[in-house]
Design an enzyme around this catalytic site. Sequence first.
Site, PDB file in Angstrom:
ATOM      1  CG  ASP A 109      -7.479  -0.024  -1.397  1.00 30.88           C
ATOM      2  OD1 ASP A 109      -7.075   0.870  -0.632  1.00 30.88           O
ATOM      3  OD2 ASP A 109      -7.242  -1.222  -1.202  1.00 30.88           O
TER       4      ASP A 109
ATOM      5  CD  GLU B  55      -5.421  -4.775  11.837  1.00 26.28           C
ATOM      6  OE1 GLU B  55      -4.568  -4.842  10.964  1.00 26.28           O
ATOM      7  OE2 GLU B  55      -5.161  -4.628  13.050  1.00 26.28           O
TER       8      GLU B  55
ATOM      9  CG  ASN C   3      -6.358   1.531   5.535  1.00 28.48           C
ATOM     10  OD1 ASN C   3      -5.498   0.643   5.493  1.00 28.48           O
ATOM     11  ND2 ASN C   3      -7.283   1.653   4.615  1.00 28.48           N
TER      12      ASN C   3
ATOM     13  CD  GLU D 216      -3.276  -0.279   0.692  1.00 25.07           C
ATOM     14  OE1 GLU D 216      -3.163   0.830   0.144  1.00 25.07           O
ATOM     15  OE2 GLU D 216      -4.331  -0.914   0.746  1.00 25.07           O
TER      16      GLU D 216
END
Length: 300
Positions: free
Chosen positions: A202, A122, A105, A20
């Site tokens: 995302d 989470e 995140n 990510e």
Amino acid sequence: MTRQYDEIKCVLKHPSKLGESPVWDEQLKRLLWVDIVQGHVHEWHAESRSHVINEFPFKIGAIALADDSCLIAATDSGFIKLDLRFGTYEALCDPERHLTNNRFNDGKCDPAGRFWAGTMDEVHGHKGAGALYRLDPGNIAVEMIPNVTCSNGLAWTSDSKTMYFVDSPEQSVKAFDFDVQSGEIRNSRTVIDIPVAEGIPDGMTIDREGMLWVALWGGYKVARYDPATGKKLEELKLPVSQVTSCTFGGENLEDLYITTANTGLTDEERALQPLAGSLFVATKMRHGGRKAVRWNEEGC
Ligand code: CA
């Protein structure tokens, strides 16, 4: 227009569990990204084609460049400054210390260099359990959007007047009027709706024409949208399903680097996706992007 995955190159075959937060460091000509759940910060040096993994003892949801070799990170222990030269780190603040199921995140710096990052539950994925924060001078985390479920992509327009934000389960991209002087946002509205069949929105980035490139988790692709009309303009197909985020990098900021994950796959799916978790690139993109904004620690 759809570019098939034979036009997208795998830069680095590596089974990131949850790759990510790609960011291009134009000074050192390297791509940085994280593997959230393993607490890794990856470096890909484009010229030497070398790969370095920096390990930290916490989960790292997102990073942004700071000065020298330092990064600002959003973690499962709040905001932390990392120094990749020495592997050291300094905790700054943790606005959700009391919410033990939550972790940070995605995150990114706004045009003035303030770091923004959001959280999620989470453990259970409870709806609305997270929030989007802005890290202000003095290391004060200000809650900017409450009741977020899975805080993800962020982007700002080149005129600094609009902020885009993805809360993934909403299947949309929202826009806000942004005040670069104060860092305030207002006038929330949905600008892009993404059907479930396309994947879950995302991470994202913005190109020089103001179009948004959104990674689609479960969708085998990154798609380019016009936020003025909500229409999909083109897409890049990948040979892996869990596409997490993207950013422009390379000499002229015309290479779109794309991170992926190998979590959420069955053994069978994993066998069919041997490149799951790897880093990909689509080179010589027509539109290109802008330089990543560095964290302005001293304030704006
Ligand atoms: Ca993400």
